[in-house]
Design an enzyme around this catalytic site. Structure first.
Site: not given
Length: 393
Positions: A178, A332, A362
């Site tokens: 991320s 995601d 995610h």
């Protein structure tokens, strides 16, 4: 007096129950759970809990008691992490930056609190490697470029002290997920201009965010309401991190902050024309830039800096990057960031390995050791990363 305490207790209990009911209502009104996701009830429960905590944090922030990020950090610090008897853990500093070292096959002396502690311990043991976690400064007190500089400075310190730490200079891997994936991508690009340091062997980017510009890509449309990172939440986090006023999120999501001349220059890297057709859906809308808003552009124009959007780095920098392992998840919003970067790297001859979790979402990797809240995709992604690092090193 006892009656007053009972009334107070009842009032507090009613308040917390009301907030939880509100979080549940919000979840079912706004969230979409794709049919291909496994264990949807488990995901719904976890997302309701996240919304519950965010709502409580928002109330505390409005009362000026503490900010949402600080409240969430407080909750996270309440969670005890199990020790791994096969891994030694050492907290130290690289200069002023706090770091945590994981060394395999020795006992850790105590429990630690950290979202990535379990992952760091797992990777150290499974790959027989020294793993370093960087404790970069975070929101709400620090914004860009402070976290980036902390990661860069810690990495430089690490590379300069490989011999002391007993690390082979030819086997250094940078890994992040991320925002951490963004940090790895930006740091690795900066290191290409520092030839006196040991070269990074490979970078591992797990569902990274690689630009802050085009929020109309197919994955941003298809997964805009999928937990745990909705498009609205992503935009809020981006604005807070880059110190952009939240009033500009609508202009950012519609592309009204993108000047036509910049779009013509960078479309070859940012457009969803570079996304493989199998990731398009029939309901995917074409990219249409909203009416240009100059005021919004002036407030957000720093996103065009390659230090913030590494997808925009010059070809000569991309061509110097190391081997790359990219992880993307089907459900995601950031899926297409990885796909666009994959294309950029391959166009410059960089060897790229890619793992795509068809049932992934995610932040799934953070749940790999959080039984009973782990998902099949959590372990699959974790094992894929460990296997790649082990094979490379």
């Amino acid at each position: 007096m006892s009656v007053l305490w009972l009334v107070l207790l009842a009032g507090v209990s009613t308040f917390f129950l009301g907030v939880f009911v509100w979080a549940i209502i919000q979840h079912f009104l706004t969230v979409e759970i794709p049919s291909t996701l496994k264990h949807p009830a488990k995901l719904r429960f976890l997302h309701c809990m996240l919304l519950y905590l965010i709502t409580l944090g928002n109330i505390l922030e409005k009362l000026r008691i503490c900010s949402i990020p600080r409240f969430l950090q407080f909750v996270q610090d309440l969670i005890l992490i199990r020790k791994n008897s096969n891994v030694a853990v050492t907290d130290m500093h690289f200069g002023t930056v706090p770091v945590r070292l994981f060394k395999p096959k020795e006992a850790s002396s105590k429990y630690r609190r950290d979202t990535y502690h379990g992952l760091g311990s797992f990777l150290a043991h499974e790959t027989d490697s020294l793993v370093l976690l960087v404790g970069y400064r975070k929101l709400p007190d620090y914004h860009h470029p402070v976290p980036f500089k902390d990661c860069l400075n810690a990495t430089i310190y690490f590379l300069k002290n490989l011999e002391i730490l007993g690390v082979d200079p030819s086997r250094v891997v940078l890994c992040g997920d991320s925002l951490g994936g963004w940090a790895v991508a930006t740091v690795t690009q900066v290191l290409t201009s520092m030839p006196n340091l040991p070269r990074i062997q490979t970078q591992v980017l797990i569902y990274p965010i690689l630009h802050f510009i085009n929020f109309q890509l197919p994955s941003y449309q298809q997964n805009k309401n999928v937990p745990f990172l909705t498009r609205d939440m992503l935009l809020m986090c981006v604005c807070k991190y880059l110190a952009i006023d939240l009033s500009w999120t609508d202009a950012m999501s519609t592309g009204a902050v993108i000047p036509l001349d910049k779009w013509k220059k960078y479309r070859k890297w940012l457009s969803y024309d570079n996304i493989p057709r199998r990731f398009w859906r029939q309901d995917t809308q074409p990219e249409v830039l909203g009416p240009f808003n100059e005021a919004a552009y002036l407030e957000t124009k720093h996103v065009w800096n390659a230090e913030i959007s590494p997808l925009l780095a010059d070809d000569k920098i991309i061509a110097q990057l190391p081997k790359t392992f990219l992880v993307s998840c089907e459900h995601d919003v950031l899926r297409d960031d990885a796909l666009l970067y994959k294309r950029r790297l391959e166009d410059q001859g960089i060897p790229v390995s890619w793992y795509h979790a068809e049932d992934g979402f995610h932040a799934c990797i953070n749940l790999f050791d959080k039984q009973p809240f782990s998902f099949p995709c959590s372990m699959k992604v974790t094992n894929a990363v460990a296997r790649y690092i082990k094979d490379m090193c």
